[in-house]
Design a protein around this motif. Structure first.
Motif, PDB file in Angstrom:
ATOM      1  N   TYR A  70      34.055  -8.730  59.530  1.00  0.00           N
ATOM      2  CA  TYR A  70      32.775  -8.669  59.026  1.00  0.00           C
ATOM      3  C   TYR A  70      32.564  -9.641  58.388  1.00  0.00           C
ATOM      4  O   TYR A  70      31.126 -10.206  58.380  1.00  0.00           O
ATOM      5  N   GLY A  71      33.072  -9.969  57.463  1.00  0.00           N
ATOM      6  CA  GLY A  71      32.700 -11.499  56.297  1.00  0.00           C
ATOM      7  C   GLY A  71      32.614 -12.554  57.149  1.00  0.00           C
ATOM      8  O   GLY A  71      31.705 -13.323  56.978  1.00  0.00           O
ATOM      9  N   GLU A  72      33.283 -12.687  58.494  1.00  0.00           N
ATOM     10  CA  GLU A  72      32.947 -13.787  59.325  1.00  0.00           C
ATOM     11  C   GLU A  72      31.460 -13.828  59.725  1.00  0.00           C
ATOM     12  O   GLU A  72      30.955 -14.827  59.923  1.00  0.00           O
ATOM     13  N   ASP A  73      31.242 -12.358  60.168  1.00  0.00           N
ATOM     14  CA  ASP A  73      29.820 -12.546  60.697  1.00  0.00           C
ATOM     15  C   ASP A  73      28.865 -12.602  59.573  1.00  0.00           C
ATOM     16  O   ASP A  73      27.826 -13.427  60.089  1.00  0.00           O
ATOM     17  N   VAL A  74      28.885 -12.167  58.393  1.00  0.00           N
ATOM     18  CA  VAL A  74      28.173 -12.380  57.406  1.00  0.00           C
ATOM     19  C   VAL A  74      28.100 -13.946  57.064  1.00  0.00           C
ATOM     20  O   VAL A  74      26.771 -14.466  56.768  1.00  0.00           O
ATOM     21  N   GLU A  75      29.218 -14.825  57.168  1.00  0.00           N
ATOM     22  CA  GLU A  75      28.904 -16.160  56.990  1.00  0.00           C
ATOM     23  C   GLU A  75      28.137 -16.936  57.964  1.00  0.00           C
ATOM     24  O   GLU A  75      27.379 -17.744  57.698  1.00  0.00           O
ATOM     25  N   SER A  76      28.337 -16.472  59.175  1.00  0.00           N
ATOM     26  CA  SER A  76      27.576 -16.973  60.361  1.00  0.00           C
ATOM     27  C   SER A  76      25.950 -16.722  60.126  1.00  0.00           C
ATOM     28  O   SER A  76      25.300 -17.469  60.142  1.00  0.00           O
ATOM     29  N   VAL A  77      25.845 -15.660  59.607  1.00  0.00           N
ATOM     30  CA  VAL A  77      24.252 -15.211  59.160  1.00  0.00           C
ATOM     31  C   VAL A  77      23.794 -16.087  58.033  1.00  0.00           C
ATOM     32  O   VAL A  77      22.788 -16.696  58.112  1.00  0.00           O
ATOM     33  N   VAL A  78      24.554 -16.385  56.995  1.00  0.00           N
ATOM     34  CA  VAL A  78      24.376 -17.267  56.071  1.00  0.00           C
ATOM     35  C   VAL A  78      24.221 -18.623  56.430  1.00  0.00           C
ATOM     36  O   VAL A  78      23.213 -19.298  55.924  1.00  0.00           O
ATOM     37  N   ARG A  79      24.731 -18.995  57.587  1.00  0.00           N
ATOM     38  CA  ARG A  79      24.510 -20.489  57.870  1.00  0.00           C
ATOM     39  C   ARG A  79      23.273 -20.640  58.569  1.00  0.00           C
ATOM     40  O   ARG A  79      22.846 -21.560  58.459  1.00  0.00           O
ATOM     41  N   PHE A  80      22.897 -19.467  59.461  1.00  0.00           N
ATOM     42  CA  PHE A  80      21.641 -19.716  60.055  1.00  0.00           C
ATOM     43  C   PHE A  80      20.581 -19.841  58.840  1.00  0.00           C
ATOM     44  O   PHE A  80      19.678 -20.519  59.013  1.00  0.00           O
ATOM     45  N   LEU A  81      20.371 -18.918  57.833  1.00  0.00           N
ATOM     46  CA  LEU A  81      19.458 -18.808  56.883  1.00  0.00           C
ATOM     47  C   LEU A  81      19.482 -19.924  56.083  1.00  0.00           C
ATOM     48  O   LEU A  81      18.400 -20.196  55.446  1.00  0.00           O
ATOM     49  N   GLU A  82      20.442 -20.403  56.048  1.00  0.00           N
ATOM     50  CA  GLU A  82      20.518 -21.981  55.216  1.00  0.00           C
ATOM     51  C   GLU A  82      20.079 -22.949  56.144  1.00  0.00           C
ATOM     52  O   GLU A  82      19.862 -24.101  55.362  1.00  0.00           O
TER      53      GLU A  82
END
Length: 627
Positions: A182-194
């Motif tokens: 789940y943490g890896e998925d959240v990191e991908s979301v953060v990468r997009f929003l950044e």
């Protein structure tokens, strides 16, 4: 705190610039800035308005922080307001009108669109188009399965909810996914929003192509539209910010009218819009500036600029004469009341930034045309741009909209604040009830922000069917108040409520506020004589009072919205007309719209009935017999 306690605490504070915080228990009630902390806090011993008096009475302590300059105090005040969200800092509420995307500080973070981020959350934005933001967030959830549910819905589940079945959540609530994944998925979301668009665009593109190959064309088309929104998200339609490589960027918009102008400033830091403000440029100030220019007394705000200018004049030989001619020309323009955009910019920029830090970049709607100003900004390292297209042009357009929002109109909100002894009501909500003899009872809740309708925040509600205007208003206001108190309404808390009605309706609204504990000022405006009703009494304001005009606009819009909804609901209600031979649904609607209610139809003469399209002599006779 009482007046003596405030004076005593003020005496303990230094006579230096800084910020002060009124605290009630563990809650920050208000944050303010001051050039002199001692003097500013002492002024609260004699509150200037009823709202300030309530704030002081609720406080049990005053904390403070000293800064080196007033500018630092301003920045610290803004940061503390964002951190603590004090309830009495009402003038800054409109700064939350742009939505953010937040990832909460949970073991399994939640993603959501909000205007009020949680403590500890990672917030991205602000953004200009809420619809596009919601589309992108849904795409992020469909690709990465990050949960969007509330803590209440998340806790204590024994099986996944519908979001999991729809592919929008990987269901960490029931251990369908482990914390690391789940943490890896959240990191991908953060990468997009950044800013890494491909983190979301590529998975969507693969899914779209797979759907097309399997001939699921409707799904492929939906994914294509979602992909378009994602790919344009960081290219001008999404984030209301400027270039992230520049730490601070200011965007100016100018609206002119007659001899005055309004300058709107958008300010971003590290790629995030953090401030919006408007400044009025009046002709009186221009006249003073003209006099200074003509007499040679005008000063530029940059240290050392005079020396640079003098040396430049000496080197050129005729620079002094050229400068004098330019000054005389500018003096003439200002004295004549000219407020063209370049002249406004040339006057505003040096005055505004005289005691403020300059940004890394300045985006303007037009060139300012002032060579000396250009040299000063260049020497200070400010990149001045007049964008013609793209994201920066959209920012300038946004600044122009802010500048024009109240251009040429009296400031009714400021007048209303003076009349009622309140802080300036940036956000006003209006309420009205409409029904037909206790049937099809509905209520409206409209919102005005800075004097203009905010239609995306309009709400309407069906109410209990009864012929009691006071009870209906009490129910309507209690509904709005309870949703706000319980955190179920995503709209900001208004600064003022405007009730359509007189003393009875105002009393009903006040009862609802007391019952729910919602602390918002409220007034009523009666239609017949346009009297303003407050808790202190009934007031007859002048017909040309801008405060009255603002209340009338809010009242009239609430009335229009309620009547419109009532018509819709009324047409859906069964009436005795349904049993009349020859009267179908469309004719029934025409009769009710013409005569207002079944009682109105009953009271109509045979001639009046026949005058309605679709009603002949036989149908009119049938209506008479049935009613």
């Amino acid at each position: 705190m009482d007046a003596e306690a405030v004076r005593e605490r003020a005496g303990e504070l230094p006579r230096e610039p800084g910020v002060y915080l009124f605290e009630g228990g563990d809650t920050v009630l208000y944050v303010g800035k001051a050039v002199d902390l001692c003097d500013r806090v002492r002024s609260y011993a004699t509150p200037r308005s009823e709202r300030v008096r309530r704030m002081v009475e609720a406080a049990d302590g005053i904390d403070f922080a000293v800064t080196d300059t007033e500018t630092q105090a301003l920045l610290l005040e803004a940061n503390l307001i964002k951190r603590h969200r004090p309830r009495y800092n009402v003038r800054l509420k409109d700064d939350k009108s742009y939505p953010l995307v937040q990832l909460t500080d949970h073991e399994f973070p939640r993603i959501e669109v909000t205007r009020d981020p949680d403590d500890g959350a990672m917030a991205f934005g602000p953004y200009t188009e809420k619809g596009r933001v919601e589309t992108v967030v849904k795409a992020l959830r469909s690709v990465y399965g990050v949960r969007g549910c509330s803590d209440h819905k998340y806790s204590g589940r024994d099986r996944p909810c519908l979001d999991h079945e729809m592919g929008l959540c990987t269901a960490p609530c029931t251990d369908e996914i482990d914390a690391a994944s789940y943490g890896e998925d959240v990191e991908s979301v953060v990468r997009f929003l950044e800013g890494e668009t491909g983190a979301l665009a590529e998975p969507l593109r693969r899914e779209m192509e797979a759907a097309a190959e399997s001939q699921a064309f409707e799904r492929a088309a939906a994914l294509r539209d979602r992909l378009d929104a994602v790919e344009s998200f960081h290219e001008g339609g999404g984030e209301a910010v400027a270039d992230r490589t520049e730490a601070t960027v200011d965007v100016l918009g100018v609206a002119t009218e007659g001899g005055s102008a309004t300058v709107a400033r958008l300010h971003s830091e590290d790629g995030k819009l953090v401030d919006r403000e408007r400044h009025r440029v009046e002709r009186e100030a221009d006249q003073r500036e003209a006099s200074e220019v003509a007499s040679g007394e005008r000063q530029r705000p940059a240290s050392g600029e005079d020396e640079r200018r003098e040396s430049s004049k000496s080197a050129s030989g005729d620079g002094g004469a050229a400068s004098g001619e330019a000054d005389q020309r500018e003096a003439s323009e200002v004295a004549s009341g000219e407020t063209d955009v370049p002249a406004v910019l040339a006057a505003f920029v040096p005055q505004f930034y005289a005691d403020r830090p300059l940004p890394d970049a300045l985006l303007l709607p037009e060139p300012h045309g002032d060579e000396e100003l250009a040299r000063w900004l260049e020497s200070e390292g400010v990149d001045v741009r007049v964008p013609g297209a793209g994201r920066e042009a959209k920012l300038v357009e946004l600044a122009l909209k802010n500048a024009r929002r109240r251009g040429g109109q009296a400031d009714g909100a400021a007048a209303l604040a003076r009349r009622l002894g309140l802080d300036r009501p940036e956000r006003i909500e209006g309420f009205d009830v409409s029904h037909a003899g206790g049937k099809a009872v509905v209520g409206s809740d409209v919102a005005f922000v800075d004097g203009a309708p905010e239609k995306r925040d309009y709400r309407r509600k069906k109410l209990t069917e009864r012929n009691d205007d006071y009870a209906n208003m009490r129910e309507l206001v209690a509904w709005r108040a309870r949703r706000s108190v319980e955190g179920r309404d995503d709209r900001p808390v208004p600064d003022l409520l405007c009730i359509d009605g007189g003393e009875g309706q105002l009393g009903a609204a006040r009862d609802a506020l007391a019952e729910t504990g919602w602390d918002v000022p409220v007034v009523a405006l009666a239609k017949d004589e346009e009297l303003v009703v407050t808790a202190d009494g009934v007031h007859d304001w002048d017909d040309d009072d801008p405060a009255l005009h603002l209340l009338q606009r809010v009242r009239d819009e609430a009335h229009r919205f309620a009547v419109q909804y009532h018509g819709t609901v009324r047409d859906e209600v069964s009436t005795p007309l349904d049993e009349v031979p020859g009267v179908g649904p469309e004719l029934r609607k025409r009769l009710l719209r013409r005569f207002g209610s079944v009682d109105g139809v009953r009271a109509a003469t045979r001639e009046e009935l026949v005058d309605v399209e679709g009603v002949g002599d036989d149908t009119a006779a049938a209506i008479d017999r049935a009613l």
